[in-house]
Motif scaffolding. Structure first.
Motif, mmCIF file in Angstrom:
data_model
loop_
_atom_site.group_PDB
_atom_site.id
_atom_site.type_symbol
_atom_site.label_atom_id
_atom_site.label_comp_id
_atom_site.label_asym_id
_atom_site.label_seq_id
_atom_site.Cartn_x
_atom_site.Cartn_y
_atom_site.Cartn_z
ATOM 1 N N PHE A 155 -7.053 -6.172 -1.299
ATOM 2 C CA PHE A 155 -6.239 -5.001 -0.988
ATOM 3 C C PHE A 155 -5.032 -4.900 -1.914
ATOM 4 O O PHE A 155 -4.606 -5.877 -2.520
ATOM 5 C CB PHE A 155 -5.761 -5.053 0.468
ATOM 6 N N SER A 156 -4.499 -3.700 -1.972
ATOM 7 C CA SER A 156 -3.259 -3.471 -2.710
ATOM 8 C C SER A 156 -2.090 -3.853 -1.806
ATOM 9 O O SER A 156 -1.984 -3.340 -0.683
ATOM 10 C CB SER A 156 -3.139 -1.994 -3.109
ATOM 11 N N PRO A 157 -1.212 -4.759 -2.245
ATOM 12 C CA PRO A 157 -0.059 -5.135 -1.424
ATOM 13 C C PRO A 157 0.801 -3.930 -1.024
ATOM 14 O O PRO A 157 1.329 -3.889 0.082
ATOM 15 C CB PRO A 157 0.724 -6.095 -2.325
ATOM 16 N N LEU A 158 0.898 -2.958 -1.922
ATOM 17 C CA LEU A 158 1.700 -1.767 -1.610
ATOM 18 C C LEU A 158 1.044 -0.930 -0.518
ATOM 19 O O LEU A 158 1.728 -0.322 0.308
ATOM 20 C CB LEU A 158 1.897 -0.925 -2.873
ATOM 21 N N GLU A 159 -0.301 -0.921 -0.515
ATOM 22 C CA GLU A 159 -1.004 -0.211 0.560
ATOM 23 C C GLU A 159 -0.737 -0.898 1.898
ATOM 24 O O GLU A 159 -0.502 -0.246 2.913
ATOM 25 C CB GLU A 159 -2.504 -0.161 0.296
ATOM 26 N N LEU A 160 -0.784 -2.237 1.901
ATOM 27 C CA LEU A 160 -0.510 -2.978 3.128
ATOM 28 C C LEU A 160 0.888 -2.693 3.644
ATOM 29 O O LEU A 160 1.086 -2.454 4.841
ATOM 30 C CB LEU A 160 -0.684 -4.480 2.895
ATOM 31 N N VAL A 161 1.878 -2.690 2.753
ATOM 32 C CA VAL A 161 3.261 -2.383 3.137
ATOM 33 C C VAL A 161 3.331 -0.996 3.764
ATOM 34 O O VAL A 161 3.985 -0.803 4.798
ATOM 35 C CB VAL A 161 4.202 -2.484 1.919
ATOM 36 N N ALA A 162 2.642 -0.038 3.159
ATOM 37 C CA ALA A 162 2.649 1.327 3.683
ATOM 38 C C ALA A 162 2.016 1.388 5.071
ATOM 39 O O ALA A 162 2.512 2.084 5.965
ATOM 40 C CB ALA A 162 1.906 2.255 2.726
ATOM 41 N N ARG A 163 0.914 0.647 5.263
ATOM 42 C CA ARG A 163 0.247 0.625 6.583
ATOM 43 C C ARG A 163 1.152 -0.019 7.631
ATOM 44 O O ARG A 163 1.217 0.443 8.781
ATOM 45 C CB ARG A 163 -1.066 -0.152 6.494
ATOM 46 N N VAL A 164 1.836 -1.086 7.258
ATOM 47 C CA VAL A 164 2.768 -1.755 8.177
ATOM 48 C C VAL A 164 3.880 -0.804 8.591
ATOM 49 O O VAL A 164 4.194 -0.664 9.779
ATOM 50 C CB VAL A 164 3.352 -3.026 7.522
ATOM 51 N N LYS A 165 4.487 -0.137 7.617
ATOM 52 C CA LYS A 165 5.572 0.795 7.912
ATOM 53 C C LYS A 165 5.098 1.927 8.814
ATOM 54 O O LYS A 165 5.791 2.330 9.752
ATOM 55 C CB LYS A 165 6.148 1.366 6.617
ATOM 56 N N SER A 166 3.905 2.434 8.538
ATOM 57 C CA SER A 166 3.351 3.533 9.330
ATOM 58 C C SER A 166 3.140 3.127 10.781
ATOM 59 O O SER A 166 3.502 3.855 11.714
ATOM 60 C CB SER A 166 2.024 3.995 8.721
ATOM 61 N N GLN A 167 2.559 1.951 11.003
ATOM 62 C CA GLN A 167 2.305 1.484 12.368
ATOM 63 C C GLN A 167 3.605 1.212 13.126
ATOM 64 O O GLN A 167 3.735 1.550 14.306
ATOM 65 C CB GLN A 167 1.436 0.225 12.338
ATOM 66 N N LEU A 168 4.581 0.600 12.454
ATOM 67 C CA LEU A 168 5.862 0.326 13.107
ATOM 68 C C LEU A 168 6.586 1.623 13.441
ATOM 69 O O LEU A 168 7.184 1.765 14.521
ATOM 70 C CB LEU A 168 6.740 -0.551 12.209
ATOM 71 N N ARG A 169 6.541 2.581 12.520
ATOM 72 C CA ARG A 169 7.194 3.872 12.759
ATOM 73 C C ARG A 169 6.549 4.589 13.940
ATOM 74 O O ARG A 169 7.244 5.140 14.805
ATOM 75 C CB ARG A 169 7.102 4.735 11.503
ATOM 76 N N ARG A 170 5.219 4.563 14.004
ATOM 77 C CA ARG A 170 4.509 5.215 15.100
ATOM 78 C C ARG A 170 4.865 4.568 16.440
ATOM 79 O O ARG A 170 5.105 5.266 17.433
ATOM 80 C CB ARG A 170 3.002 5.114 14.847
#
Length: 236
Positions: free
Chosen positions: A105-120
């Protein structure tokens, strides 16, 4: 002050190290585990905001760990699955994972997914807390924190004393409170029969929240007893 506690679970040390490098830069507090059993031990003693959980691990895999975690925990879980393991992804989502990322995986994609889930999750909790502060009786909405009131989405301005009376009745929805009870709670004084202050306040509240104050549908008089707040036919 960190932005949240993340639990990273993977038996590959290189994958853990890669996630740590990028997620630490985002200000997260990171905990790590090498299998599901170790992850469960950490969850029992730590407050976790989000977990990144690999599926293929020894001792206890990600699917089994996710099932156990979902018995007691609701924090977001992002699954890591090997490329081409479509069934693992579907299974992971079906047992309680919120999202998945495919290896490599792309580390930046993982960071984006983490931020999205926490924000939600945080937005959901904020909405939930806001609703807990509100008392809703049909079209009448009373916010006990902001002291805002609306009727059919139209804001209503009440004085502090009027608000206190309405909130008291709303918190005892459908229950008749005597004039003595209302006066004692709001004014912190003993009610006197000759005192018509409460009646004046009731009239003013009705003028502000009722479509027809003479035939109130919210703030009802129960003759010889007191007042109650509920939505229904006009009070006689």
């Amino acid at each position: 002050m960190h932005n949240g506690t993340l639990l990273l679970v993977d038996d590959e040390a290189e994958i853990i190290k890669l996630m740590q490098i990028y997620l630490e830069n985002e200000g997260y507090r990171l905990l790590t585990a090498k299998d599901g059993l170790e992850a469960l031990e950490i969850i029992n003693r730590e407050t976790i905001d989000l977990m990144v959980l690999d599926i293929m691990m020894p001792n206890m895999d990600g699917i089994e760990a996710c099932i156990k975690i979902r018995e007691t925990q609701k924090f977001p879980i992002i699954m890591l699955s090997a490329k081409g393991q479509e069934l693992d992804k579907i299974t992971g989502l079906s047992v309680g994972a919120d999202d998945y990322v495919t290896k490599p995986f792309s580390p930046l994609e993982l960071v984006a997914r983490v931020k999205s889930q926490l924000r939600r999750t945080r937005n959901y909790m904020a909405d939930l807390n806001a609703k807990q502060d509100e008392i809703i009786i049909d079209g009448l909405v009373i916010n006990s924190v902001t002291h805002e009131i609306s009727v059919d989405d139209q804001p209503v301005k009440l004085t502090p004393r009027e608000f206190a009376i309405l909130e008291l009745l709303a918190r005892n929805k459908g229950q008749v409170l005597s004039m003595e009870q209302i006066y004692a709670k709001v004014w912190k004084e003993q009610f006197l029969e000759s005192n018509n202050t409460l009646m004046v306040h009731i009239r003013k509240i009705r003028e502000k929240i009722e479509e027809n104050p003479r035939k109130p549908q919210y703030l009802k008089t129960v003759w010889g007893v007191g007042y109650k707040l509920e939505k229904g036919g006009p009070s006689s």
